[in-house]
Write a protein that holds these residues in place. Structure first.
Motif, PDB file in Angstrom:
ATOM      1  N   LEU A 120      36.021  37.647  41.497  1.00 23.65           N
ATOM      2  CA  LEU A 120      34.717  37.141  41.333  1.00 23.65           C
ATOM      3  C   LEU A 120      33.528  38.008  41.925  1.00 23.65           C
ATOM      4  O   LEU A 120      32.752  38.181  41.210  1.00 23.65           O
ATOM      5  N   PHE A 121      33.801  38.034  43.451  1.00 20.88           N
ATOM      6  CA  PHE A 121      32.550  38.927  44.066  1.00 20.88           C
ATOM      7  C   PHE A 121      32.230  40.255  43.259  1.00 20.88           C
ATOM      8  O   PHE A 121      30.880  40.605  43.023  1.00 20.88           O
ATOM      9  N   PRO A 122      33.095  41.201  43.285  1.00 20.37           N
ATOM     10  CA  PRO A 122      33.012  42.422  42.727  1.00 20.37           C
ATOM     11  C   PRO A 122      32.622  42.344  41.468  1.00 20.37           C
ATOM     12  O   PRO A 122      31.698  43.315  40.985  1.00 20.37           O
TER      13      PRO A 122
ATOM     14  N   PHE B  52      45.452  28.062  41.322  1.00 15.40           N
ATOM     15  CA  PHE B  52      45.043  26.814  41.033  1.00 15.40           C
ATOM     16  C   PHE B  52      43.494  26.752  40.875  1.00 15.40           C
ATOM     17  O   PHE B  52      42.730  25.778  40.968  1.00 15.40           O
ATOM     18  N   MET B  53      42.752  28.107  40.580  1.00 20.55           N
ATOM     19  CA  MET B  53      41.388  28.221  40.771  1.00 20.55           C
ATOM     20  C   MET B  53      40.991  29.062  39.259  1.00 20.55           C
ATOM     21  O   MET B  53      41.898  29.717  38.960  1.00 20.55           O
TER      22      MET B  53
ATOM     23  N   PHE C 223      39.019  31.507  39.760  1.00 20.09           N
ATOM     24  CA  PHE C 223      38.218  32.664  39.951  1.00 20.09           C
ATOM     25  C   PHE C 223      39.180  33.414  41.218  1.00 20.09           C
ATOM     26  O   PHE C 223      40.236  32.400  41.560  1.00 20.09           O
ATOM     27  N   GLY C 224      39.129  34.489  41.733  1.00 21.27           N
ATOM     28  CA  GLY C 224      39.733  34.853  42.916  1.00 21.27           C
ATOM     29  C   GLY C 224      39.108  36.068  43.234  1.00 21.27           C
ATOM     30  O   GLY C 224      38.099  36.292  43.330  1.00 21.27           O
ATOM     31  N   PRO C 225      39.916  37.122  43.625  1.00 22.57           N
ATOM     32  CA  PRO C 225      39.324  38.123  44.445  1.00 22.57           C
ATOM     33  C   PRO C 225      38.359  39.094  43.474  1.00 22.57           C
ATOM     34  O   PRO C 225      37.519  39.887  43.831  1.00 22.57           O
TER      35      PRO C 225
ATOM     36  N   ALA D  27      38.025  45.382  38.076  1.00 24.06           N
ATOM     37  CA  ALA D  27      38.036  44.135  38.822  1.00 24.06           C
ATOM     38  C   ALA D  27      38.759  43.128  38.079  1.00 24.06           C
ATOM     39  O   ALA D  27      39.523  42.238  38.560  1.00 24.06           O
TER      40      ALA D  27
ATOM     41  N   PHE E 131      42.513  42.348  38.922  1.00 23.59           N
ATOM     42  CA  PHE E 131      42.795  41.588  40.315  1.00 23.59           C
ATOM     43  C   PHE E 131      43.578  40.386  39.989  1.00 23.59           C
ATOM     44  O   PHE E 131      43.195  39.458  38.785  1.00 23.59           O
ATOM     45  N   PRO E 132      44.602  39.800  40.685  1.00 27.04           N
ATOM     46  CA  PRO E 132      45.076  38.403  40.438  1.00 27.04           C
ATOM     47  C   PRO E 132      44.177  37.297  40.643  1.00 27.04           C
ATOM     48  O   PRO E 132      43.110  37.801  41.461  1.00 27.04           O
TER      49      PRO E 132
ATOM     50  N   LEU F 153      43.451  33.068  41.627  1.00 28.08           N
ATOM     51  CA  LEU F 153      44.187  32.094  42.496  1.00 28.08           C
ATOM     52  C   LEU F 153      45.033  31.067  41.471  1.00 28.08           C
ATOM     53  O   LEU F 153      44.362  30.801  40.501  1.00 28.08           O
TER      54      LEU F 153
END
Lengths: 160, 506
Positions: free
Chosen positions: A38-40, A31-32, A34-36, A23, A26-27, A29
């Motif tokens: 985070l949840f996994p 401006f953040m 966290f991204g894709p 995980a 994964f790229p 965001l």
């Protein structure tokens, strides 16, 4: 086949670590923070936690001298027939998936069904009757009434 | 609301829908009567067919199948001492004891009529509660939905009956399966490993067929089918002496129906757990608890009402929040998603016809249960003779064709196979499967609302407690998490061997 909680915990932990590591590729965001991933990642950590908890559980039990065997085989897993039965049913699914697009619906379904029925010790004439009947019925149900394009395969020239 | 009800009645009392209901009733009665085939499995096998129906007949088919299958599970329970579905397990000993006393008719008559009563009461409760809850839920934002879904999932873990670590692991596995495919935030393909067919995620229906039907077939093949021959019993006068039983135990039947409606609504707890609790309560409040276990209809009456009321109760959270109350409603929600319908409070205002159609379908299903159940009891002798050796291979073919039909590609068969093996392995090792199912269904909802909230509050975690209802739900969820932790610690202290799931999927 029953694995000891310690082994199950280890298995879960290894899978969880692999998931979390994957995980991290994964790229994010732009401006953040966290991204894709985070949840996994959260789920992976949770799964790993369960794995560690299971290992602790097993360790406590073993420490108290109440540990069972690492791998416990059920009667079915020790009998050749039980194991072969499982293997045959799984193989039937694999063969079905591989052969269906090439041979077509009828030529795949009827033989696979016949083999499984014979394995279950159904009398040969009944097995033959059920295999043919179910093949024709499911074809009618799915292909004709529900319009699912079941492949004809080799029977294409005689398709009805 | 009255127009919606009239519209719904018109929707359900269409000859095609009624024909579907009738066929579903006989199908459910058959599957429920065959030991080893659960009510959830019957629904999973039905799903490929419902996919090609309009929403109303599809829901009617699911509702009817579950209601009849849960009742029909009592038939082999009474005649063979083998519960047809886990929901009958609570009182199978009692029913069989009655059969041995020559009272099979009374046992089955009691369970049939109380099932109808329980089902009808459960439906009324659903009709009264659901619209109110939906009105309340309309003000929910992403935070509330996140907490609500989390709460539902945690409750599923709490109730599932396995050890805490294994139930929680099962949930995580389900949620992780749900993350496969394009992600919601930036559209990045996660865990697809280059498989184009996985971009959309793991297709739901093949997954369900695998986890319920294929896993069950494997279990039957491994263990060998459980066989038994019913004793020749008179099964003609099903309704004889029933009035007496019902009037004696009317409060028990009412209590069972009420309890079933509530227990069914809890995520993860379904008809089987409702029946266990009701049977225990019936014994505790009975004037003659010593008669329990000797072939006494009191427990059957209460638990028989309870498990059918739970079938309706499970639809309360499903309709109001889109959170399934049990594995069957999880499948039903999946089907509604596929049809472009999102269950939740908005459905009540935007498509009230559909909501009321569910209520009407429940009413009709439970009324149809009476004659169909009667026929099922009368023909039990023949149904119980259908050998599992013929059924298992035939069901496997239905699974494979059904999975294939969903995507018109062989890939669905691989998904079915993979998840079937996973579920089989999990249950063999004492991991309850229900939390994983709920995880697969609710995963996208949890993640969407989680990410939206995170983005809204720019990663500030206090945002999750920013609104009053969210705070209440959040505190509640955290409390259940603490309970789980305490139970885990308690499991260690008690050195309780983790025996695995008490409750197989229905």
């Amino acid at each position: 086949m029953r694995l000891d909680d310690g082994l199950l915990g280890l298995l879960l932990t290894v899978i969880a670590v692999a998931i979390v590591m994957h995980a991290q590729t994964f790229p994010r965001l732009a401006f953040m923070q966290f991204g894709p991933s985070l949840f996994p990642t959260i789920l992976g950590v949770g799964l790993g936690g369960c794995g560690v908890a299971l290992m602790i559980q097993s360790a406590i039990r073993r420490f108290a001298g109440r540990g069972g065997p690492w791998i416990d085989l059920d009667p079915w897993a020790r009998s050749a027939r039980g194991l072969l039965g499982i293997a045959l049913f799984l193989a039937a699914i694999v063969v079905y998936g591989l052969v269906l697009p090439r041979l077509g619906y009828h030529l795949t379904t009827a033989p696979v069904l016949l083999v499984l029925l014979l394995w279950m010790r159904v009398r040969w004439w009944l097995a033959l009757l059920v295999a043919l009947g179910v093949t024709l019925f499911t074809h009618q149900l799915f292909a004709v009434w529900l319009r699912v394009p079941l492949p004809w395969g080799l029977l294409e020239p005689v398709a009805w | 609301m009255p127009e919606a009800l009239v519209g719904a009645i018109a929707l359900v009392f269409d000859w095609q829908v009624l024909a579907v209901i009738l066929m579903a009733a006989f199908y459910g009665a058959f599957v429920g009567s065959v030991p080893g085939l659960t009510a959830t499995m019957s629904v999973a096998l039905l799903v490929p067919l419902t996919f090609f129906m309009d929403p109303v007949p599809a829901i009617a088919a699911i509702v009817t199948t579950t209601a009849t299958a849960i009742f029909a599970g009592d038939i082999p329970g009474a005649l063979l001492r083998i519960p047809g579905t886990p929901a009958s397990a609570a009182y199978v000993g009692e029913a069989y004891a009655m059969t041995q006393k020559g009272q099979a008719e009374l046992a089955l008559g009691t369970s049939l009529v109380t099932a109808v009563i329980g089902g009808l009461i459960g439906t009324v409760v659903l009709m009264l509660v659901a619209p109110e809850l939906a009105r309340f839920a309309i003000q929910f934002s992403s935070v509330e939905y996140f907490w609500l879904a989390s709460l539902g999932l945690t409750c599923a873990v709490l109730i599932s009956g396995g050890s805490v670590a294994k139930s929680l692991a099962s949930l995580m596995i389900g949620l992780l399966i749900a993350t496969i495919g394009i992600d919601v935030a930036v559209g990045y393909p996660r865990f697809t490993f280059g498989q184009i067919e996985l971009l959309d995620g793991v297709s739901f229906i093949p997954a369900m067929i695998g986890m319920f039907a294929v896993a069950e077939i494997l279990r039957n093949v491994a263990r060998g089918p459980r066989v038994g021959r019913p004793k020749d019993q008179n099964l003609a006068a099903v309704f004889k002496g029933l009035g007496q039983v019902l009037s004696n135990f009317r409060w028990g039947v009412l209590r069972g129906s009420a309890l079933g409606s509530v227990v069914g609504a809890l995520p993860g707890a379904g008809a089987d757990i409702a029946a266990w609790i009701s049977y225990t309560l019936a014994k505790r409040f009975s004037k003659t608890p010593e008669k329990f276990g000797t072939g006494h209809p009191e427990g059957i009456a209460e638990a028989g009402a309870s498990n059918n009321a739970a079938v309706a109760g499970a639809w309360t959270p499903a309709l109001c929040f889109g959170i399934p109350g049990d594995t069957v409603t999880a499948i039903a929600i999946g089907i509604l998603f596929l049809k472009g319908l999102q269950p939740g409070p908005l459905v009540f205002t935007q498509q009230p016809d559909l909501v009321y159609a569910v209520f009407v379908a429940f009413m009709v299903a439970n009324l149809v249960l009476l004659p169909v159940g009667f026929i099922a009891i009368r023909s039990a002798r023949y149904v119980l003779k259908v050998p599992a050796s013929v059924l298992m291979p035939v069901i496997l073919v239905f699974c494979m064709v059904g999975a294939f039909a969903m995507t018109n590609s062989v890939f669905a068969i691989w998904i079915m196979l993979a998840l079937g093996v996973l579920a089989f392995f999990m249950e063999e090792n004492g991991f309850p499967v229900a939390p994983a199912i709920l995880g697969i269904v609710l995963g996208p909802m949890v993640e969407d609302n989680f990410m939206v909230t995170m983005l809204k509050y720019q990663g500030d975690l206090t945002g999750f407690f920013d609104r009053p209802i969210a705070t209440v739900l959040g505190v509640f969820t955290l409390t259940v998490w603490t309970l789980l932790l305490l139970r885990y610690l308690n499991e260690q202290r008690a050195h309780r061997p983790s025996k695995g799931s008490l409750h197989a999927p229905r």
